[in-house]
Design a protein around this motif. Sequence first.
Motif, short mmCIF file in Angstrom:
data_model
loop_
_atom_site.label_atom_id
_atom_site.label_comp_id
_atom_site.label_asym_id
_atom_site.label_seq_id
_atom_site.Cartn_x
_atom_site.Cartn_y
_atom_site.Cartn_z
N LEU A 154 0.81 -1.22 0.00
CA LEU A 154 0.00 0.00 0.00
C LEU A 154 0.85 1.27 0.00
CD1 LEU A 154 -2.85 -0.92 2.53
CD2 LEU A 154 -3.03 -0.73 0.04
N THR A 155 2.03 1.19 0.60
CA THR A 155 2.85 2.39 0.75
C THR A 155 3.38 2.88 -0.59
OG1 THR A 155 3.49 1.67 2.96
CG2 THR A 155 4.82 3.40 1.95
N GLY A 156 3.76 1.95 -1.45
CA GLY A 156 4.26 2.37 -2.76
C GLY A 156 5.24 1.38 -3.35
N LYS A 157 5.69 1.69 -4.57
CA LYS A 157 6.51 0.73 -5.30
C LYS A 157 7.88 0.52 -4.67
CE LYS A 157 8.19 4.14 -8.70
NZ LYS A 157 8.23 4.50 -10.14
N TYR A 158 8.41 1.54 -3.99
CA TYR A 158 9.75 1.38 -3.44
C TYR A 158 9.74 0.50 -2.19
CZ TYR A 158 11.05 4.98 -6.75
OH TYR A 158 11.26 5.68 -7.92
N THR A 159 8.73 0.67 -1.35
CA THR A 159 8.64 -0.22 -0.19
C THR A 159 8.33 -1.65 -0.62
OG1 THR A 159 6.32 0.45 0.09
CG2 THR A 159 7.96 1.57 1.46
N PHE A 160 7.50 -1.79 -1.66
CA PHE A 160 7.27 -3.11 -2.24
C PHE A 160 8.59 -3.72 -2.70
CE2 PHE A 160 7.42 -4.58 -6.68
CZ PHE A 160 7.01 -5.91 -6.50
N GLY A 161 9.37 -2.93 -3.45
CA GLY A 161 10.62 -3.43 -4.00
C GLY A 161 11.62 -3.82 -2.92
N VAL A 162 11.76 -2.98 -1.91
CA VAL A 162 12.70 -3.26 -0.82
C VAL A 162 12.30 -4.52 -0.07
CG1 VAL A 162 13.56 -2.43 1.41
CG2 VAL A 162 13.47 -0.88 -0.54
N LEU A 163 11.01 -4.66 0.24
CA LEU A 163 10.56 -5.82 1.01
C LEU A 163 10.81 -7.12 0.25
CD1 LEU A 163 9.14 -7.12 3.42
CD2 LEU A 163 6.98 -6.82 2.19
N LEU A 174 12.78 -7.68 -2.30
CA LEU A 174 14.21 -7.91 -2.51
C LEU A 174 14.81 -8.55 -1.25
CD1 LEU A 174 16.75 -7.57 -4.24
CD2 LEU A 174 16.99 -5.25 -3.29
N PHE A 175 14.41 -8.04 -0.11
CA PHE A 175 14.87 -8.60 1.18
C PHE A 175 14.41 -10.05 1.32
CE2 PHE A 175 13.87 -9.45 5.67
CZ PHE A 175 15.13 -9.31 6.23
N ILE A 176 13.15 -10.31 1.00
CA ILE A 176 12.61 -11.67 1.07
C ILE A 176 13.39 -12.61 0.16
CG2 ILE A 176 10.61 -13.09 0.42
CD1 ILE A 176 8.85 -10.78 1.47
N MET A 177 13.73 -12.14 -1.03
CA MET A 177 14.46 -12.97 -1.98
C MET A 177 15.85 -13.32 -1.45
SD MET A 177 15.60 -12.11 -5.90
CE MET A 177 16.85 -10.96 -5.27
N VAL A 178 16.56 -12.34 -0.90
CA VAL A 178 17.91 -12.59 -0.41
C VAL A 178 17.88 -13.55 0.78
CG1 VAL A 178 19.90 -11.50 0.69
CG2 VAL A 178 18.82 -10.40 -1.27
N ILE A 179 16.95 -13.35 1.71
CA ILE A 179 16.85 -14.25 2.86
C ILE A 179 16.45 -15.64 2.41
CG2 ILE A 179 15.66 -14.70 5.05
CD1 ILE A 179 17.62 -12.37 5.14
N GLY A 180 15.55 -15.73 1.44
CA GLY A 180 15.14 -17.03 0.92
C GLY A 180 16.30 -17.77 0.27
N LEU A 181 17.12 -17.06 -0.49
CA LEU A 181 18.31 -17.68 -1.09
C LEU A 181 19.28 -18.15 -0.02
CD1 LEU A 181 19.08 -15.43 -4.17
CD2 LEU A 181 18.64 -17.87 -4.22
N ARG A 182 19.45 -17.33 0.99
CA ARG A 182 20.35 -17.71 2.10
C ARG A 182 19.87 -19.00 2.76
NH1 ARG A 182 20.19 -16.68 7.59
NH2 ARG A 182 22.21 -16.64 8.65
N GLU A 183 18.56 -19.10 3.00
CA GLU A 183 18.02 -20.33 3.59
C GLU A 183 18.23 -21.52 2.66
OE1 GLU A 183 14.37 -18.29 6.18
OE2 GLU A 183 13.95 -19.59 4.48
N PHE A 184 18.01 -21.31 1.37
CA PHE A 184 18.15 -22.40 0.41
C PHE A 184 19.59 -22.92 0.39
CE2 PHE A 184 19.23 -23.84 -3.90
CZ PHE A 184 18.31 -24.87 -4.06
N PHE A 185 20.55 -22.01 0.33
CA PHE A 185 21.94 -22.44 0.26
C PHE A 185 22.43 -23.02 1.60
CE2 PHE A 185 22.23 -19.30 -3.37
CZ PHE A 185 22.31 -20.30 -4.34
N ASN A 186 21.77 -22.64 2.69
CA ASN A 186 22.11 -23.23 3.98
C ASN A 186 21.73 -24.71 4.06
OD1 ASN A 186 23.29 -20.95 5.06
ND2 ASN A 186 21.48 -20.29 6.18
N PHE A 187 20.85 -25.15 3.16
CA PHE A 187 20.53 -26.58 3.09
C PHE A 187 21.79 -27.41 2.90
CE2 PHE A 187 15.94 -25.97 1.27
CZ PHE A 187 15.49 -25.64 2.54
N PHE A 188 22.77 -26.82 2.25
CA PHE A 188 23.96 -27.57 1.87
C PHE A 188 25.10 -27.45 2.89
CE2 PHE A 188 21.73 -26.17 -1.98
CZ PHE A 188 21.53 -27.38 -2.61
N ASN A 189 24.83 -26.83 4.03
CA ASN A 189 25.90 -26.60 5.01
C ASN A 189 26.54 -27.90 5.50
OD1 ASN A 189 25.74 -23.85 4.88
ND2 ASN A 189 24.53 -23.60 6.74
#
Length: 271
Positions: free
Chosen positions: A23-32, A34-49
């Motif tokens: 609701l706030t706008g495209k930049y808050t959407f983008g930041v959120l 993007l953050f979700i994607m990076v954390i999700g990738l981190r979790e995925f690659f941690n599978f291989f620890n």
Amino acid sequence: MKNLFVRTLTGIAFIGVIIGSLLTGKYTFGVLFLFIMVIGLREFFNFFNNAEISPNKWLACAIAVLFFITFFLVGSGVLPQISYYCLIPIFLLVFITELYRKKKFPFENMAAGILGLIYIALPLSMISLMVFTADHEYNPSLLFALFALIWTYDSGAYLFGMTFGKNRLFERISPKKSWEGAIGGALSAVVAAWAIAHFFMPSIALYHWIILALITVVSATFGDLTESLFKRQFNLKDSSNFLPGHGGILDRFDSLFFAIPSVVLYSKLFI
């Protein structure tokens, strides 16, 4: 009781953050996201620890960020659509850098890196195709609707599964899921589609919403099962404890990874 309270509080905060960012706008959407994607990738690659496979995590995350920003800027009208084609050769970096890493199992390392990009980064980058119009205006209505359909399906599947569930949907991978729950969740999603068509987005015909609901149900189910397959292979209950009471980002967004490309494809072709 304490776990239920924590789970409920986290769920409310989780939904509030998503709705607020859209609701706030495209930049808050983008930041959120993007953050979700990076954390999700981190979790995925941690599978291989605890495995001998060691994908190039930092390179994959850098490529993922580049993908997300490119889709966002094209959707915003800052970059031309031809920019999408420039992303294709970027995948080759995963192969080229592996030549210099001198790690064991280079084939598996490259495969894991590419899988993370295709499974997480590409769908979450494509989310920009849902919130920007052909005129590059920001309109998150379709994404709101997709979340509503997924949440309704999940809630309906849980309630119907707990009440009537007897026949396992895919016992080898997810023993708790039942056909009764899946059918009940699908019916709940169709009802939600009817409500969206009549009260929130009447500009899109009802039959499109019903089709979108069914597409969401099928894709969300396979997305959920796929993440369960990953966790079962690595003997994990949750992808992380990032969201108290709910597990990790992958646990909460696994349905979305399959639903986004499916809904985008249908909406671009037929709506």
